[in-house]
Enzyme design. Structure first.
Site, PDB file in Angstrom:
ATOM      1  N   ASP A   1      33.921  32.391  20.922  1.00 15.73           N
ATOM      2  CA  ASP A   1      35.144  31.581  20.092  1.00 15.73           C
ATOM      3  C   ASP A   1      36.251  31.125  21.108  1.00 15.73           C
ATOM      4  OD1 ASP A   1      33.860  31.666  17.865  1.00 15.73           O
ATOM      5  OD2 ASP A   1      34.540  33.667  17.446  1.00 15.73           O
ATOM      6  N   HIS A  60      34.956  41.133  24.657  1.00 13.73           N
ATOM      7  CA  HIS A  60      33.954  41.707  23.701  1.00 13.73           C
ATOM      8  C   HIS A  60      33.498  42.991  23.539  1.00 13.73           C
ATOM      9  CE1 HIS A  60      30.187  40.723  21.525  1.00 13.73           C
ATOM     10  NE2 HIS A  60      30.871  39.857  21.087  1.00 13.73           N
TER      11      HIS A  60
HETATM   12  N1  ACO Z   1      43.769  40.505  25.723  1.00 11.93           N
HETATM   13  C1  ACO Z   1      44.507  41.683  26.430  1.00 11.93           C
HETATM   14  N2  ACO Z   1      43.841  42.555  26.505  1.00 11.93           N
HETATM   15  C2  ACO Z   1      42.554  43.094  25.924  1.00 11.93           C
HETATM   16  C3  ACO Z   1      41.962  41.934  25.153  1.00 11.93           C
HETATM   17  C4  ACO Z   1      42.646  40.706  25.015  1.00 11.93           C
HETATM   18  N3  ACO Z   1      41.879  39.801  24.400  1.00 11.93           N
HETATM   19  N4  ACO Z   1      40.849  42.479  24.903  1.00 11.93           N
HETATM   20  C5  ACO Z   1      40.923  43.740  25.229  1.00 11.93           C
HETATM   21  N5  ACO Z   1      41.980  44.177  25.958  1.00 11.93           N
HETATM   22  C6  ACO Z   1      42.380  45.468  26.615  1.00 11.93           C
HETATM   23  C7  ACO Z   1      42.573  46.450  25.728  1.00 11.93           C
HETATM   24  O1  ACO Z   1      43.727  46.275  25.640  1.00 11.93           O
HETATM   25  C8  ACO Z   1      41.995  47.557  26.520  1.00 11.93           C
HETATM   26  O2  ACO Z   1      42.830  47.831  27.615  1.00 11.93           O
HETATM   27  P1  ACO Z   1      43.181  49.522  28.016  1.00 11.93           P
HETATM   28  O3  ACO Z   1      42.137  49.842  28.483  1.00 11.93           O
HETATM   29  O4  ACO Z   1      44.398  49.440  29.029  1.00 11.93           O
HETATM   30  O5  ACO Z   1      43.915  50.086  26.772  1.00 11.93           O
HETATM   31  C9  ACO Z   1      40.693  47.361  27.238  1.00 11.93           C
HETATM   32  O6  ACO Z   1      40.969  45.638  27.358  1.00 11.93           O
HETATM   33  C10 ACO Z   1      39.734  47.339  26.436  1.00 11.93           C
HETATM   34  O7  ACO Z   1      39.789  46.764  24.967  1.00 11.93           O
HETATM   35  P2  ACO Z   1      39.066  47.306  23.681  1.00 11.93           P
HETATM   36  O8  ACO Z   1      40.289  46.914  22.493  1.00 11.93           O
HETATM   37  O9  ACO Z   1      39.003  48.742  23.852  1.00 11.93           O
HETATM   38  O10 ACO Z   1      37.629  46.563  23.742  1.00 11.93           O
HETATM   39  P3  ACO Z   1      36.963  46.592  22.353  1.00 11.93           P
HETATM   40  O11 ACO Z   1      35.451  46.462  22.789  1.00 11.93           O
HETATM   41  O12 ACO Z   1      37.322  47.631  21.480  1.00 11.93           O
HETATM   42  O13 ACO Z   1      37.371  45.238  21.599  1.00 11.93           O
HETATM   43  C11 ACO Z   1      37.601  42.979  21.105  1.00 11.93           C
HETATM   44  C12 ACO Z   1      36.822  44.101  21.686  1.00 11.93           C
HETATM   45  C13 ACO Z   1      38.073  43.301  19.747  1.00 11.93           C
HETATM   46  C14 ACO Z   1      36.776  41.612  20.774  1.00 11.93           C
HETATM   47  C15 ACO Z   1      39.049  42.553  21.949  1.00 11.93           C
HETATM   48  O14 ACO Z   1      38.555  42.274  23.126  1.00 11.93           O
HETATM   49  C16 ACO Z   1      39.788  41.680  21.370  1.00 11.93           C
HETATM   50  O15 ACO Z   1      40.768  42.006  20.542  1.00 11.93           O
HETATM   51  N6  ACO Z   1      39.728  40.502  21.846  1.00 11.93           N
HETATM   52  C17 ACO Z   1      40.341  39.431  21.176  1.00 11.93           C
HETATM   53  C18 ACO Z   1      40.040  38.944  19.677  1.00 11.93           C
HETATM   54  C19 ACO Z   1      38.617  38.081  19.901  1.00 11.93           C
HETATM   55  O16 ACO Z   1      38.541  37.236  20.564  1.00 11.93           O
HETATM   56  N7  ACO Z   1      37.675  38.510  19.129  1.00 11.93           N
HETATM   57  C20 ACO Z   1      36.389  37.965  19.001  1.00 11.93           C
HETATM   58  C21 ACO Z   1      35.190  38.578  19.389  1.00 11.93           C
HETATM   59  S1  ACO Z   1      34.020  37.718  19.426  1.00 11.93           S
HETATM   60  C22 ACO Z   1      33.609  37.780  17.814  1.00 11.93           C
HETATM   61  O17 ACO Z   1      33.481  38.307  17.113  1.00 11.93           O
HETATM   62  C23 ACO Z   1      32.428  36.433  17.731  1.00 11.93           C
END
Ligand code: ACO
Length: 435
Positions: free
Chosen positions: A370, A313
């Protein structure tokens, strides 16, 4: 330099400027850098708005490190335990919880506004039976602007309030109609004698039709309670992508129904509200507990686009308080329906496995709201394509609370970010035969 300010020194010109640090009721200090363009002739660069406050707001507070979520100061855990969704919607829009009379009046008004114009029903005929319900929702909600445009005076607070109540009232009707259209069943009209959640479940699942009320359908109280809980937990989340979209669209003075349609579109993506649907697809793809290590390895592999859906998140970096509440409700709902859901068992095992893995620990990746909501929706017989629609019903009150707040503030400017341009410098066209 004063204590509550931040100095920025432009190294090339040597000019130093001080910017005030603003302190909200709760949360981090925020630098007011609005004058930076005028002072230093430069912009700030923050793609994804990871460190940018786009507005002042009194509605929702999140402390992502501590896993705190407050609506108008009330902890989400207390609201989930003591309130119904319309109470929470009233709170978000008005700033205070309603008393018994106010709640009764509000609930009645919502019930009375839940019908849609008969002509709006015809819009559904334009959609193929296999259209995604979110596609129908975006289209039909946007088209409400054609029904309520001439009578709307956006400068009048009462007009804005009525518009907000109307949308909260009609969203379940339009959402259920999208589902009924996709399965070829007649639309069920909203009923004045049913509460918000019951009415929605009745419009989804009863065998009623416009001319007939199914006497055998009644809503299971545990299912109603679970739906109420999910709606409360999803009602608002401060400046998330869809709410920011509603604010940005609204800042141009656009019709509010069109603003909400824009919010629905932003919610649809798998990185936001579409995650609940994506979680279920992912769990089915994983299939069994023994394949968890394989998928965890794929989630960690930067060359593989697979991500663990429902994990991570932007704001919560410890735990998502909504996920904790929802996990418990999964047990209740499944016990009530007397069934075991292998996907719930799989989700529990996946969570346990991921939370022990260094990759997820280091990056503070935890299940979000979620990760488990889809399991509850499944138990309520709500099909996967409807999961994000359910989120949209809930978030409508949050979107409108923000829209109302923004519209009531005459100092709101049009939202218009800047950019770091990396394209070609100015150049001259070479005639086509010389290229
Ligand atoms: N699976 C694997 N790796 C992940 C995940 C994941 N679900 N989420 C983040 N990471 C990793 C990224 O690859 C990144 O790694 P790095 O530092 O080696 O490059 C690190 O964790 C940070 O991730 P970011 O993408 O920079 O985090 P951000 O805050 O931009 O993204 C997000 C948050 C979009 C929710 C992301 O965690 C994601 O895509 N999750 C899966 C989709 C999801 O569940 N979305 C629902 C969000 S809640 C809502 O809207 C109600």
């Amino acid at each position: 330099m004063s204590k509550d300010s931040l100095s920025i020194r432009h190294n090339r010109t040597g000019k130093t400027v001080e910017y005030p640090l603003l302190q909200g009721t709760l949360g981090k200090e925020t630098v007011d850098i609005r004058a930076i363009h005028k002072d230093l002739d430069c912009f700030t660069y923050d793609p994804g708005f990871t460190a940018t406050a786009s507005c002042k707001s009194h509605i929702t507070f999140i402390d992502g490190d501590k896993g705190v979520l407050l609506y108008r100061g009330y902890p989400i855990e207390q609201l989930a335990e003591h309130c119904n969704y319309l109470e929470v919607a009233y709170l978000l829009m008005n700033g205070e919880l309603p008393n018994a009379t106010q709640l009764q009046d509000f609930s009645l008004e919502v019930a009375h506004r839940s019908m849609v114009h008969e002509s709006l029903r015809n819009f559904f005929d334009g959609f193929s039976y296999d259209a995604h319900p979110m596609a129908m929702l975006v289209g039909v909600v946007g088209s409400l602007s054609a029904f309520y445009h001439s009578e709307l005076n956006m400068k009048d607070p009462e007009h804005r309030r009525v518009c907000a109540v109307r949308m909260i009232a009609k969203m379940p009707t339009i959402a259920a109609a999208s589902y009924r259209h996709s399965v070829g069943k007649p639309f069920v009209y909203p009923r004045l004698d049913l509460g918000y959640c019951e009415n929605f479940l009745n419009m989804m699942f009863s065998r009623s039709s416009p001319n007939y009320i199914d006497p055998n359908y009644s809503v299971d109280p545990i299912e109603k309670k679970a739906l109420n809980l999910l709606l409360i937990l999803h009602a608002d989340h401060e400046q998330n992508a869809s709410t920011s979209t509603v604010r940005l669209t609204g800042s141009t003075g656009a019709n509010p129904y069109a603003c909400i349609a824009a919010g629905i579109a932003a919610l649809w993506g798998p990185a936001h509200g579409g995650a609940n649907e994506a979680v279920l697809r992912m769990l089915k793809q994983i299939g069994s507990v023994d394949r968890i290590p394989e998928f965890i390895a794929r989630a960690k592999d930067k060359d593989d686009p697979f991500r663990l859906m429902g994990f991570g998140h932007r704001v919560y970096k410890n735990f998502d308080p909504r996920a904790t509440i929802i996990r418990q409700t999964c047990y209740e709902v499944l016990e009530n329906s007397n069934r075991q859901d292998p996907l719930f068992e799989l989700a529990l095992a996946l969570e346990e496995y991921a939370l022990k893995d260094e990759y997820f620990i280091e990056r503070k990746l935890y299940p979000n709201v979620d990760f488990y909501s889809g399991v509850i929706y499944r138990a309520l017989n709500i099909p996967e394509e409807m999961f994000t629609v359910m989120f949209a019903i809930a978030r409508t009150s949050g979107w409108l609370a923000h829209w109302l707040e923004m519209m009531a503030d005459p100092s709101t400017p049009i939202g218009r970010p800047r950019q770091l341009y990396l394209g070609p410098e100015q150049r001259n066209i070479i005639p086509i035969d010389a290229r």
